[in-house]
Design an enzyme around this catalytic site. Structure first.
Site, mmCIF file in Angstrom:
data_model
loop_
_atom_site.group_PDB
_atom_site.id
_atom_site.type_symbol
_atom_site.label_atom_id
_atom_site.label_comp_id
_atom_site.label_asym_id
_atom_site.label_seq_id
_atom_site.Cartn_x
_atom_site.Cartn_y
_atom_site.Cartn_z
ATOM 1 N N TYR A 78 3.558 -41.628 -29.788
ATOM 2 C CA TYR A 78 2.602 -41.707 -28.678
ATOM 3 C C TYR A 78 1.369 -42.513 -29.136
ATOM 4 O O TYR A 78 0.824 -42.258 -30.225
ATOM 5 C CB TYR A 78 2.194 -40.289 -28.261
ATOM 6 C CG TYR A 78 1.122 -40.263 -27.209
ATOM 7 C CD1 TYR A 78 1.404 -40.633 -25.898
ATOM 8 C CD2 TYR A 78 -0.180 -39.893 -27.523
ATOM 9 C CE1 TYR A 78 0.413 -40.630 -24.932
ATOM 10 C CE2 TYR A 78 -1.176 -39.878 -26.555
ATOM 11 C CZ TYR A 78 -0.865 -40.250 -25.265
ATOM 12 O OH TYR A 78 -1.848 -40.249 -24.313
ATOM 13 N N ASP A 132 5.835 -32.932 -31.838
ATOM 14 C CA ASP A 132 5.182 -33.056 -30.527
ATOM 15 C C ASP A 132 6.276 -32.806 -29.478
ATOM 16 O O ASP A 132 7.159 -33.633 -29.278
ATOM 17 C CB ASP A 132 4.595 -34.473 -30.400
ATOM 18 C CG ASP A 132 3.953 -34.745 -29.034
ATOM 19 O OD1 ASP A 132 4.189 -33.965 -28.090
ATOM 20 O OD2 ASP A 132 3.235 -35.761 -28.922
ATOM 21 N N ARG A 137 -16.497 -19.880 -27.978
ATOM 22 C CA ARG A 137 -15.836 -20.916 -28.779
ATOM 23 C C ARG A 137 -14.808 -20.268 -29.701
ATOM 24 O O ARG A 137 -13.709 -20.773 -29.904
ATOM 25 C CB ARG A 137 -16.864 -21.729 -29.591
ATOM 26 C CG ARG A 137 -16.203 -22.633 -30.615
ATOM 27 C CD ARG A 137 -17.051 -23.771 -31.180
ATOM 28 N NE ARG A 137 -18.465 -23.533 -31.246
ATOM 29 C CZ ARG A 137 -19.089 -22.765 -32.156
ATOM 30 N NH1 ARG A 137 -18.390 -22.158 -33.110
ATOM 31 N NH2 ARG A 137 -20.387 -22.609 -32.126
ATOM 32 N N LYS A 194 0.703 -32.349 -19.410
ATOM 33 C CA LYS A 194 1.931 -32.866 -18.809
ATOM 34 C C LYS A 194 2.745 -31.708 -18.211
ATOM 35 O O LYS A 194 2.339 -31.146 -17.222
ATOM 36 C CB LYS A 194 2.722 -33.662 -19.862
ATOM 37 C CG LYS A 194 1.851 -34.607 -20.708
ATOM 38 C CD LYS A 194 1.239 -35.756 -19.920
ATOM 39 C CE LYS A 194 0.162 -36.503 -20.693
ATOM 40 N NZ LYS A 194 0.497 -36.932 -22.034
HETATM 41 C C1 PLP Z 1 -0.205 -37.371 -23.202
HETATM 42 C C2 PLP Z 1 0.456 -37.185 -24.531
HETATM 43 C C3 PLP Z 1 -0.291 -36.814 -25.660
HETATM 44 C C4 PLP Z 1 -1.810 -36.684 -25.614
HETATM 45 O O1 PLP Z 1 -2.209 -35.589 -24.896
HETATM 46 P P1 PLP Z 1 -3.612 -35.521 -24.082
HETATM 47 O O2 PLP Z 1 -3.549 -34.208 -23.418
HETATM 48 O O3 PLP Z 1 -3.626 -36.689 -23.143
HETATM 49 O O4 PLP Z 1 -4.685 -35.617 -25.109
HETATM 50 C C5 PLP Z 1 0.386 -36.607 -26.845
HETATM 51 N N1 PLP Z 1 1.723 -36.764 -26.937
HETATM 52 C C6 PLP Z 1 2.470 -37.134 -25.881
HETATM 53 C C7 PLP Z 1 3.932 -37.302 -26.056
HETATM 54 C C8 PLP Z 1 1.861 -37.363 -24.639
HETATM 55 O O5 PLP Z 1 2.616 -37.745 -23.598
#
Ligand code: PLP
Length: 385
Positions: A104, A176, A52, A201
């Site tokens: 998001y 982000d 961890r 992604k």
């Molecule tokens: C998918 C996404 C998230 C969340 O991420 P997860 O891996 O699904 O928890 C946050 N910000 C954006 C822009 C996203 O497309």
């Protein structure tokens, strides 16, 4: 490899953070599938005690993403939202955070349904208008948390401009960077303090893993993120870290092709009689195209559009007809996806509210992949009719 920090982004994608395995010489970072590490005598170990706290596969991925974002500290989490959760836990009741109003949905839910209950304050504002942002700052504002491009209407905010405002008011700028990926945009270079990703992604890039990351140049924040990994425990497993490490090796190629394809799809849609609004930051008609051009290398694989016949039924027909574009949530994989925000990602938002941010009944979102452009355009052409 040792000098990955000073090399080009393409070379960093292939080499950053990874070295041949110290014990066997394996070129690929091994999946260290272990929860604990042997100690010769109490406290005498090779830097790893319990997984961890630290795992060598995860450590390689953390270094890789940090280098790609021109940051010094990296921390990986079990999902993008787990990374956002760790960032938000740095604050105290009464602290206020400014968010973009086209945030998001999962980040919005985390703030309003989890952290609001612990006394964190939030304002959701238009991040695309710098003057408006400055008016919302107060002494209790501790962080500006934004994303660019945004989902699903590809809004663009000026990272450098926001970083100047954040600096002036002694608050943190957190970006982000999921939609652009470090291959196209590096917010740290533009003054951001923290950059986070849904590696699910583009970083992973193959729709086969859920993982998150946060990076920073600030040693105090870096220490807090590592503390949170250990204290809260939302860490990814070594297999998932391996998959993202593997994905990153082709990130630059995938982003290049996805961006080229998306630009051509946008040019095709721009001329199509059935299309009403078209959202792609690479088009000169995008309201913040100039800002996008300044801060992005290319414009990414995401775009959306709605229809002159603005009905749910017309959109539904198109969504059912595409064959190369697959109907599914998520984005950023090698395969092209098509989605309908009003009934999928934004279904919980009342119609009037979502229409204010452009999410009309007929809005269609595309995550353009790396297939041949002619097949993508032909597919949309037959579906649009
Ligand atoms: C998918 C996404 C998230 C969340 O991420 P997860 O891996 O699904 O928890 C946050 N910000 C954006 C822009 C996203 O497309």
């Amino acid at each position: 490899m040792g000098d990955a920090r000073n090399s080009h982004k393409d070379t960093q994608c292939v080499h950053a953070g990874v070295e041949p395995d110290r014990t066997t010489g394996a070129i690929m970072t091994p999946i260290y599938q272990t929860s604990t590490f042997v100690q010769r005598s109490p406290g005498d170990h090779k830097g790893y005690e319990y997984a961890r706290t630290l795992n060598p596969t995860r450590e390689a991925l953390e270094n890789s993403i940090a280098i790609l974002e021109n940051a010094t500290f990296g921390a990986c989490f079990g999902s993008g939202l787990a990374a956002a959760d760790a960032i938000l836990k740095m604050f105290k009741p009464g602290d206020e955070i400014l968010f973009g109003n086209d945030l998001y949905g999962g980040t919005y839910r985390l703030m309003t349904r989890v952290f609001a209950g612990f006394g964190l304050k939030a304002k959701f504002i238009n991040m695309h208008d710098l003057e408006a942002v400055e008016k919302h700052l107060s002494d209790s504002t501790k962080m500006i948390m934004m994303e660019t491009p945004t989902n699903p209407t590809l809004g663009i905010s000026d990272i450098k401009g926001l970083s100047k405002i954040a600096r002036k008011h002694h608050c943190i700028l957190c970006v982000d960077n999921t939609f652009a990926s470090p291959a196209l945009q590096n917010p740290i270079d533009l003054g951001a303090d923290i950059v986070w990703h849904s590696a699910t992604k583009y970083l992973g890039g193959h729709s086969d893993v859920v993982l998150g990351a946060a990076v920073t140049n600030d040693p105090v924040i870096g220490e807090q993120l590592h503390f949170m990994q250990n204290a809260s425990g939302a860490v990814p497993g070594p297999m998932d870290c391996f998959l993202v490490l593997r994905g990153i090796k082709t990130l630059h190629l995938r982003m290049e092709r996805a961006s080229e394809n998306a630009m051509k799809v946008a040019q095709y849609l721009h001329k199509h009689a059935a299309v009403d609004n078209l959202y792609y930051p690479g088009l000169a008609s995008h309201p913040n195209h100039e800002v996008a051009k300044k801060q992005m290398k290319q414009f990414g694989g995401m775009l959306s559009f709605d229809l002159k016949d603005n009905s749910f039924d017309k959109a539904k027909t198109i969504l059912e007809k595409t064959k190369v574009f697959t109907l599914a949530e998520s984005l950023g994989g090698v395969e092209s996806l098509i989605g309908h925000p009003a009934s999928m990602t934004h279904a919980s938002i009342p119609k009037e509210e979502r229409e204010k941010t452009g999410v009309t009944d007929s809005l269609i979102r595309l995550s353009v992949g790396i297939e041949h452009i002619d097949d993508l355009v032909a597919d949309l052409d037959q579906a649009l009719g």
